[in-house]
Design a protein around this motif. Sequence first.
Motif, PDB file in Angstrom:
ATOM      1  N   ASP A 341      41.914  53.423  53.028  1.00  0.00           N
ATOM      2  CA  ASP A 341      41.976  53.383  54.490  1.00  0.00           C
ATOM      3  C   ASP A 341      40.850  52.524  55.050  1.00  0.00           C
ATOM      4  N   THR A 342      39.657  52.680  54.495  1.00  0.00           N
ATOM      5  CA  THR A 342      38.495  51.920  54.955  1.00  0.00           C
ATOM      6  C   THR A 342      38.661  50.434  54.653  1.00  0.00           C
ATOM      7  N   ALA A 343      39.145  50.116  53.436  1.00  0.00           N
ATOM      8  CA  ALA A 343      39.324  48.718  53.036  1.00  0.00           C
ATOM      9  C   ALA A 343      40.368  48.021  53.909  1.00  0.00           C
ATOM     10  N   LEU A 344      41.454  48.708  54.200  1.00  0.00           N
ATOM     11  CA  LEU A 344      42.490  48.120  55.058  1.00  0.00           C
ATOM     12  C   LEU A 344      41.935  47.808  56.439  1.00  0.00           C
ATOM     13  N   ASP A 345      41.177  48.735  56.999  1.00  0.00           N
ATOM     14  CA  ASP A 345      40.577  48.517  58.320  1.00  0.00           C
ATOM     15  C   ASP A 345      39.547  47.393  58.266  1.00  0.00           C
ATOM     16  N   LEU A 346      38.719  47.395  57.238  1.00  0.00           N
ATOM     17  CA  LEU A 346      37.642  46.408  57.137  1.00  0.00           C
ATOM     18  C   LEU A 346      38.185  44.987  57.030  1.00  0.00           C
ATOM     19  N   VAL A 347      39.121  44.760  56.117  1.00  0.00           N
ATOM     20  CA  VAL A 347      39.604  43.399  55.887  1.00  0.00           C
ATOM     21  C   VAL A 347      40.501  42.923  57.029  1.00  0.00           C
ATOM     22  N   GLU A 348      41.277  43.844  57.612  1.00  0.00           N
ATOM     23  CA  GLU A 348      42.122  43.437  58.738  1.00  0.00           C
ATOM     24  C   GLU A 348      41.293  42.924  59.908  1.00  0.00           C
TER      25      GLU A 348
END
Length: 455
Positions: A341-348
């Motif tokens: 969840d964190t990675a998706l938010d960060l890279v987006e």
Amino acid sequence: MARFEGIGLACGKFPSVDVGQNIFGGENTIRQQMRTEAALARAQAAVGVIPQAACDEIVRKCDVALIDESAYFAQLEKTGHPLVCLIRVYSSICEPPYGEYIHYGTTTQDITDTSTMVQLKQAYEVVQDKARRFRDLAAAKARQYRDLVMMGRTNDQQALPITLGFKIASWVDEMDRCLERLEQGKDRIFVGQFFGAVGTLASLEEHGLEIQRRMMEELGLGIASMHWFASRDRLAELVGTLSILTASLGRVGNEIYNEQRSEVNELAEGFRPGKVGSSTMPHKRNPFVPARLATYGRQIRSCMAEILSAMEATNERDVRTLGMESEVLARAFCITDAALDTALDLVEHMEVHQDAIQRNLDLLDGLVFAETVMMHLSGAYGRLEAHEMVYEVAQRAISEHRSFRELLLEDAKIAAILSKDALDKLMDPARYTGLASYFVDQVAGRRGGGLSNEF
């Protein structure tokens, strides 16, 4: 408040709603235990071990909403047994005498291992889906920045030019391998457990294997070649796969965390008005999101150590090691889910600061092109001599704080081979990114989709 609070796989305080709350919470835990008991009853009725009427009633009452929470906890307090309490309450809501056929010819570990495997498989599918989404998101970013030249670094020092797309493509490539591991391990890991008290199926004699087959088919699990009460390597493999995936995401977080340093400032977590970085320094935009992602990559290491310890079981079953598993499995999944969840938010929402990228390309005043100058001179002087020539000029530039370009042109032997115009071309970062864009195409596909096989 959720029903059956405190029951089920422990999920800690990690912000994992999809896995921690929805799958490993108490209500779904009891739901899957009931489903497992009902699947057993259906299989047993099919081979004539229990009456069909008993099976029909057990299946009809297989609904967690029918379980009285206070009655469940009263039985748990009375018996101190995590499954018997459910069996008694489940039996009580069935029309007599059909409840007596719940849990017929099986053992607690059969039901808890099998129902837990169902939950783990549910969580696994959530993780797979999010990992694919992250891979696709990162691939789109790699294509977007395929040709944006930036400085590559080794040992935290400027090395040679690359492209931002090339950097991100390495995240995609690593995620592809994580997805391969997730896919390849499914059939090996997700098998049920139905073998009776010590694994011999003695209580059901000739019907045991057929009951097992029917039961696992209904639950969507594979059939183990023999009991695994004391053989917990499948769970170790599962946690290992999750650990590698989360550590790979942690590398992304660590990368962006370092790139957000004020002195570098090439990449950063997304900013929105009102977001606060520091309680005392109003100017700060602290990299909290990439830091959290990097932290998850480190936290999951402990899960791997603990699940390996849980493999040291004695004889045919050992509650000392079994007691370690539920918390470790849930923690590993919840950390992984939170990391995704964190990675998706960060890279987006990742910011790309192209002005800082350009500034840093020029930071060493041409020193990063020492290799390309050396290779160009090698045709005239040989590689070893060319290396010595360029080495001396580079070290002078560093020691005297002078322009590497100017010192190269002042050297008579170098100037005899390289004109100012030729040197300018050699020192154009865009001309020395090698096959960076090709590798982006190979891993992430060309803009518009589709993988390239062209050289």
